[in-house]
Design an enzyme around this catalytic site. Structure first.
Site, PDB file in Angstrom:
ATOM      1  N   CYS A 286     -34.196  24.833  18.812  1.00 22.54           N
ATOM      2  CA  CYS A 286     -32.798  24.926  19.261  1.00 22.54           C
ATOM      3  C   CYS A 286     -32.615  25.827  20.485  1.00 22.54           C
ATOM      4  CB  CYS A 286     -31.925  25.436  18.122  1.00 22.54           C
ATOM      5  SG  CYS A 286     -31.877  24.304  16.724  1.00 22.54           S
TER       6      CYS A 286
HETATM    7  N1  NAD Z   1     -34.331  22.654  12.922  1.00 20.59           N
HETATM    8  C1  NAD Z   1     -33.195  23.312  13.039  1.00 20.59           C
HETATM    9  O1  NAD Z   1     -33.073  24.431  12.593  1.00 20.59           O
HETATM   10  C2  NAD Z   1     -31.986  22.685  13.714  1.00 20.59           C
HETATM   11  C3  NAD Z   1     -30.747  23.367  13.637  1.00 20.59           C
HETATM   12  C4  NAD Z   1     -29.636  22.795  14.236  1.00 20.59           C
HETATM   13  C5  NAD Z   1     -29.764  21.588  14.919  1.00 20.59           C
HETATM   14  N2  NAD Z   1     -30.978  20.952  15.000  1.00 20.59           N
HETATM   15  C6  NAD Z   1     -31.041  19.682  15.704  1.00 20.59           C
HETATM   16  O2  NAD Z   1     -31.231  18.640  14.740  1.00 20.59           O
HETATM   17  C7  NAD Z   1     -32.036  17.599  15.299  1.00 20.59           C
HETATM   18  C8  NAD Z   1     -33.230  17.333  14.402  1.00 20.59           C
HETATM   19  O3  NAD Z   1     -34.047  18.497  14.349  1.00 20.59           O
HETATM   20  P1  NAD Z   1     -35.123  18.727  13.216  1.00 20.59           P
HETATM   21  O4  NAD Z   1     -35.495  20.158  13.313  1.00 20.59           O
HETATM   22  O5  NAD Z   1     -34.666  18.197  11.917  1.00 20.59           O
HETATM   23  O6  NAD Z   1     -36.307  17.802  13.765  1.00 20.59           O
HETATM   24  P2  NAD Z   1     -37.622  17.365  12.959  1.00 20.59           P
HETATM   25  O7  NAD Z   1     -38.653  17.069  13.980  1.00 20.59           O
HETATM   26  O8  NAD Z   1     -37.919  18.348  11.878  1.00 20.59           O
HETATM   27  O9  NAD Z   1     -37.215  16.022  12.237  1.00 20.59           O
HETATM   28  C9  NAD Z   1     -36.898  14.849  12.886  1.00 20.59           C
HETATM   29  C10 NAD Z   1     -37.378  13.670  12.070  1.00 20.59           C
HETATM   30  O10 NAD Z   1     -36.961  12.489  12.726  1.00 20.59           O
HETATM   31  C11 NAD Z   1     -37.975  11.522  12.564  1.00 20.59           C
HETATM   32  N3  NAD Z   1     -37.790  10.478  13.561  1.00 20.59           N
HETATM   33  C12 NAD Z   1     -38.045  10.510  14.884  1.00 20.59           C
HETATM   34  N4  NAD Z   1     -37.703   9.334  15.450  1.00 20.59           N
HETATM   35  C13 NAD Z   1     -37.202   8.566  14.465  1.00 20.59           C
HETATM   36  C14 NAD Z   1     -36.691   7.252  14.426  1.00 20.59           C
HETATM   37  N5  NAD Z   1     -36.606   6.486  15.514  1.00 20.59           N
HETATM   38  N6  NAD Z   1     -36.270   6.765  13.240  1.00 20.59           N
HETATM   39  C15 NAD Z   1     -36.366   7.519  12.108  1.00 20.59           C
HETATM   40  N7  NAD Z   1     -36.839   8.759  12.093  1.00 20.59           N
HETATM   41  C16 NAD Z   1     -37.251   9.282  13.256  1.00 20.59           C
HETATM   42  C17 NAD Z   1     -39.252  12.320  12.711  1.00 20.59           C
HETATM   43  O11 NAD Z   1     -40.359  11.649  12.168  1.00 20.59           O
HETATM   44  C18 NAD Z   1     -38.893  13.595  11.935  1.00 20.59           C
HETATM   45  O12 NAD Z   1     -39.244  13.497  10.571  1.00 20.59           O
HETATM   46  C19 NAD Z   1     -32.414  18.066  16.704  1.00 20.59           C
HETATM   47  O13 NAD Z   1     -31.506  17.534  17.622  1.00 20.59           O
HETATM   48  C20 NAD Z   1     -32.233  19.574  16.631  1.00 20.59           C
HETATM   49  O14 NAD Z   1     -31.926  20.128  17.881  1.00 20.59           O
HETATM   50  C21 NAD Z   1     -32.083  21.484  14.396  1.00 20.59           C
END
Ligand code: NAD
Length: 448
Positions: A286
């Protein structure tokens, strides 16, 4: 008798309130999986979509791949009907679809929306009338309206369009940012108000109704762009304030003032000050990334986001600052970095979590290796590490018993299970980037 859109909106609302709505969460990562479990806990039938077949198999087998989520939680959800799949055809059976896929930067520090566009293009053929689609991935203002909606409309074989009010037919679209703070257990997830911006009031109200089932409060805003910008403001605020204390730390070191003591004193002020702490550099998916989504978008408006750029420069420089301090601390002991043995404590980007995305530890390891040091690491959350920031590290966590063998131990992540007095007692030299040794008085500690 024909079913009007007003009926459809009311029908979806009724399904949400009676927990009959089927919820599909796309992206079973750090954001999507906990969200799926919250909805499951609220008695919804939830389907998790992910292109990673290992995650799908693990979840369907009742297992977890995120340390802070025990397998028992997945098993409980499975008993309530939670399943995972890689098959987008199942999207058609969902009433609400929430997208939680990654939004990284590319090698030129520009937004990489390929996961969002890939997901939306895969969804589009299966989207049907009256469905609600919510984007949760952090992104620049305009993404929902300018990228998501056109792709959904273009990819729908039935020519279905977005419904901007309750009287139009089509699908509803909204944006609602995830505001979780990984590893922070002081605020329950339910207590973090959920900001919601819809493409029209019907989408906003439906999305708000969905989130009200798992959050104590929703905060409806006037548009998806407002909700997108809200998330960026929050993270830019953190990024800029962390850069400020990182810069002040460098000055305070020259002035022989302990900035941590200064912050502790300053935060006794009951208003107008919020404590931020310096560290070895930013990490996670983030704070190091999100602000640059806005700087990129700002250029379209002939605007330079100078605060973001400056904060980025300072924060990106912190691992280099740490390495300079390691070199200096070792030279004070008459040792050169080249050929020395350095143990990095903590790979995760912050305390007590199993996430090393953008972690400054990786940069510090690579910088030390480049300067000829022999580097090992210890992290209870990562028995092994494959890829670093720039190249494959292929390392294994070194047991703490080996501390006396190292010329220098660098505290990069202050996991709470580390026994710092014992570490200091056995180390030749400790460089502490987290103030983890604040209560230890020993001559072999160098703070930076
Ligand atoms: N991790 C955090 O603490 C956090 C906090 C706030 C916001 N965010 C935002 O949330 C979003 C997700 O982050 P995250 O940390 O969960 O990411 P992550 O990498 O942990 O998880 C994303 C998942 O999406 C899957 N994926 C990718 N392409 C795909 C598709 N086409 N179809 C289905 N699944 C697909 C991946 O395999 C993965 O399991 C990002 O935009 C991030 O900026 C994250």
């Amino acid at each position: 008798m024909t079913v009007t859109s007003l009926d459809k909106t009311a029908e979806l609302l009724q399904k949400i309130e009676s927990r009959q709505a089927r919820i599909g969460i796309v992206g079973m990562g750090y954001v999507g999986l906990p969200l799926a479990l919250l909805f499951s806990d609220a008695r919804f039938r939830v389907t998790g979509f992910d292109i990673d077949s290992r995650k799908v198999e693990t979840l369907n087998g009742g297992g977890s791949y995120i340390v802070r989520i025990p397998g028992t939680e997945i098993q409980l959800a499975r008993e309530s009907g939670f399943t995972a799949t890689a098959d987008y055809a199942e999207i058609a059976a969902m009433d609400v679809i929430i997208i939680c896929v990654p939004t990284p930067l590319n090698e030129y520090h520009e937004p990489d929306l390929s996961y969002v566009t890939g997901t939306v293009s895969s969804l589009a053929p299966h989207v049907h009338d009256g469905q609600l689609i919510v984007l949760e991935s952090t992104t620049y203002p305009g993404t929902t309206e300018e990228v998501v909606v056109p792709l959904l409309e273009k990819g729908n074989p039935a020519g279905l369009r977005i419904a901007r009010d309750a009287s139009s037919s089509g699908f509803y679209v909204a944006f609602s940012p995830e505001r979780e703070d990984p590893g922070n257990d002081t605020v329950a997830r339910r207590d973090i108000p959920k900001v919601v911006g819809g493409c029209g009031p019907a989408a906003r109200d439906l999305a708000s109704a969905v989130y009200k089932t798992i959050f104590n409060r929703t905060v409806p805003v006037s548009s998806p762009a407002t909700a997108e910008m809200t998330k960026l403001l929050e993270n830019i605020y953190r990024c800029v304030n962390i850069a400020l204390v990182n810069e002040l730390k460098q000055l305070c070191m020259r002035m022989d003032i302990d900035l941590f003591e200064v912050i502790d004193a300053a935060k006794t002020k009951p208003f107008g000050f919020q404590a931020f702490y310096p560290g070895p550099g930013l990490g996670g998916h983030c704070i190091p990334i999100d602000p640059f989504y806005l700087s990129w978008k700002a250029k379209e408006f002939d605007f330079n986001t100078r605060f973001i750029e400056l904060a980025g420069q300072i924060n990106i420089g912190m691992p280099y600052f740490v390495v300079e301090n390691i070199i200096e601390a070792m030279s004070q002991q008459g040792k050169a970095l080249r050929g020395s043995r350095i143990l990095i404590l903590g790979l995760a980007y912050k305390r007590d979590i199993d996430d090393l995305r953008e972690s400054p530890s990786l940069t510090i390891i690579e910088l030390l290796q480049k300067r000829g040091a022999h580097v090992e690491y210890n992290d209870p959350f990562f028995p092994t590490v494959g890829h670093g920031r720039k190249y494959a590290l292929n390392m294994t966590s070194t047991p703490l018993e080996k501390i006396p063998e190292f010329d220098c131990v660098v505290i990069v992540t202050d996991h709470s299970q580390y026994d710092f007095p014992a570490i200091v007692a056995r180390a030749k030299l400790v460089v502490d980037t987290r103030n983890a040794t604040r209560n230890i008085d020993a001559p072999n500690i160098v703070k930076c």
